[in-house]
Design a protein around this motif. Structure first.
Motif, mmCIF file in Angstrom:
data_model
loop_
_atom_site.group_PDB
_atom_site.id
_atom_site.type_symbol
_atom_site.label_atom_id
_atom_site.label_comp_id
_atom_site.label_asym_id
_atom_site.label_seq_id
_atom_site.Cartn_x
_atom_site.Cartn_y
_atom_site.Cartn_z
ATOM 1 N N ASP A 179 -2.994 -5.470 -28.749
ATOM 2 C CA ASP A 179 -2.787 -4.159 -28.551
ATOM 3 C C ASP A 179 -3.605 -4.025 -27.034
ATOM 4 O O ASP A 179 -4.820 -3.991 -27.037
ATOM 5 C CB ASP A 179 -3.138 -3.198 -29.422
ATOM 6 C CG ASP A 179 -3.026 -1.409 -29.062
ATOM 7 O OD1 ASP A 179 -2.664 -1.449 -27.813
ATOM 8 O OD2 ASP A 179 -3.202 -0.765 -29.788
ATOM 9 N N PRO A 180 -2.925 -3.816 -25.789
ATOM 10 C CA PRO A 180 -3.827 -3.516 -24.682
ATOM 11 C C PRO A 180 -4.777 -2.285 -24.714
ATOM 12 O O PRO A 180 -5.580 -2.257 -24.107
ATOM 13 C CB PRO A 180 -2.547 -3.381 -23.518
ATOM 14 C CG PRO A 180 -1.344 -3.848 -24.200
ATOM 15 C CD PRO A 180 -1.617 -3.496 -25.688
ATOM 16 N N ALA A 181 -4.381 -1.369 -25.394
ATOM 17 C CA ALA A 181 -5.453 -0.228 -25.593
ATOM 18 C C ALA A 181 -6.565 -0.523 -26.445
ATOM 19 O O ALA A 181 -7.793 -0.281 -26.010
ATOM 20 C CB ALA A 181 -4.621 0.890 -26.061
ATOM 21 N N LYS A 182 -6.527 -1.559 -27.501
ATOM 22 C CA LYS A 182 -7.504 -1.661 -28.348
ATOM 23 C C LYS A 182 -8.255 -3.060 -27.737
ATOM 24 O O LYS A 182 -9.385 -3.163 -27.975
ATOM 25 C CB LYS A 182 -7.130 -1.849 -29.794
ATOM 26 C CG LYS A 182 -8.315 -2.155 -30.604
ATOM 27 C CD LYS A 182 -7.837 -2.279 -32.138
ATOM 28 C CE LYS A 182 -8.942 -2.310 -33.089
ATOM 29 N NZ LYS A 182 -8.214 -2.168 -34.560
ATOM 30 N N PRO A 184 -7.900 -4.767 -24.500
ATOM 31 C CA PRO A 184 -7.389 -5.129 -23.221
ATOM 32 C C PRO A 184 -7.573 -6.756 -22.500
ATOM 33 O O PRO A 184 -6.802 -7.296 -22.062
ATOM 34 C CB PRO A 184 -7.912 -3.989 -22.288
ATOM 35 C CG PRO A 184 -9.265 -3.658 -23.088
ATOM 36 C CD PRO A 184 -8.792 -3.773 -24.485
#
Length: 212
Positions: A179-182, A184
């Motif tokens: 997940d790029p949000a979690k 990156p």
């Protein structure tokens, strides 16, 4: 040179990417370790892939193959000479081979291999264990370990990067991605390494087959 195996194996894929980064070429002979043929078994008596032939020399296991090729084709160096850097590179390959791949395999075998190649449903409970229990600490470790420069050792491409990125292709085949949000750094690292010319054609070939 001849590689026995399939790039769907993260060990085979890592070896093929390594060969590409060395500027070498190899023939790939598709091999099913679940139904091995006699030629393959003479090179890999325990059905381990990848197996390898270079003239009269044969060996199996990705690390053994890469060790041979690094000694025979030292440029560009993908296994650093400095003691600390070499040790860290070996650690990351071992981490990928013995920690990341077994976690990934719980998902890939049960959601892809079993239904696509063996004609039977996988065990979803085992797949969920891999996704929910095993993968998060691996991703957390990589997120805090990947340097700002984007490479794992010495600020340049080494075997460490090729080894760690390889199993993420298998995860992508079952729609599991960092997940790029979690995570990156992990997402950027995986995307960058797998986009390299040494990896991209194999990934594209696999995706075409998987989506057929």
């Amino acid at each position: 040179m001849l590689i026995y195996g399939s790039s769907f194996s993260p060990y085979v894929r890592k070896t093929l990417a390594y060969i590409g980064e060395k500027g070498l070429t190899t023939e790939v002979k598709p091999t099913n370790p679940f139904a091995p043929d006699p030629e393959f078994l003479t090179v890999s008596p325990f059905s381990k892939i990848p197996a390898f032939r270079d003239g009269d020399f044969t060996i199996c296991d990705s690390t053994a193959i890469i060790t041979y090729l690094e000694a025979k084709h030292p440029e560009p160096p993908l296994l650093p000479a400095a003691p600390e850097s070499r040790a860290r590179t070996v650690w990351f390959e071992e981490f990928a081979d013995t920690i990341v791949i077994p976690a990934m395999a719980k998902l890939f075998f049960n959601r892809f291999v079993a239904p696509r190649f063996l004609g039977r449903p996988g065990d979803e409970a085992i797949a969920q264990e891999g996704e929910i229990k095993d993968l998060p600490p691996i991703l957390d470790y990589l997120e805090r370990t990947i340097p700002d420069g984007g490479f794992l050792v010495d600020g340049r491409l080494t075997l460490a990067d090729l080894a760690v990125a390889s199993p993420f292709v298998n995860l992508d085949h079952v729609n599991v991605r960092p997940d790029p949000a979690k995570h990156p750094r992990v997402a950027a690292f995986v995307g960058r390494i797998l986009a390299r010319p040494s990896y991209a054609p194999w990934v594209a070939q696999e995706k075409a087959f998987a989506n057929a």
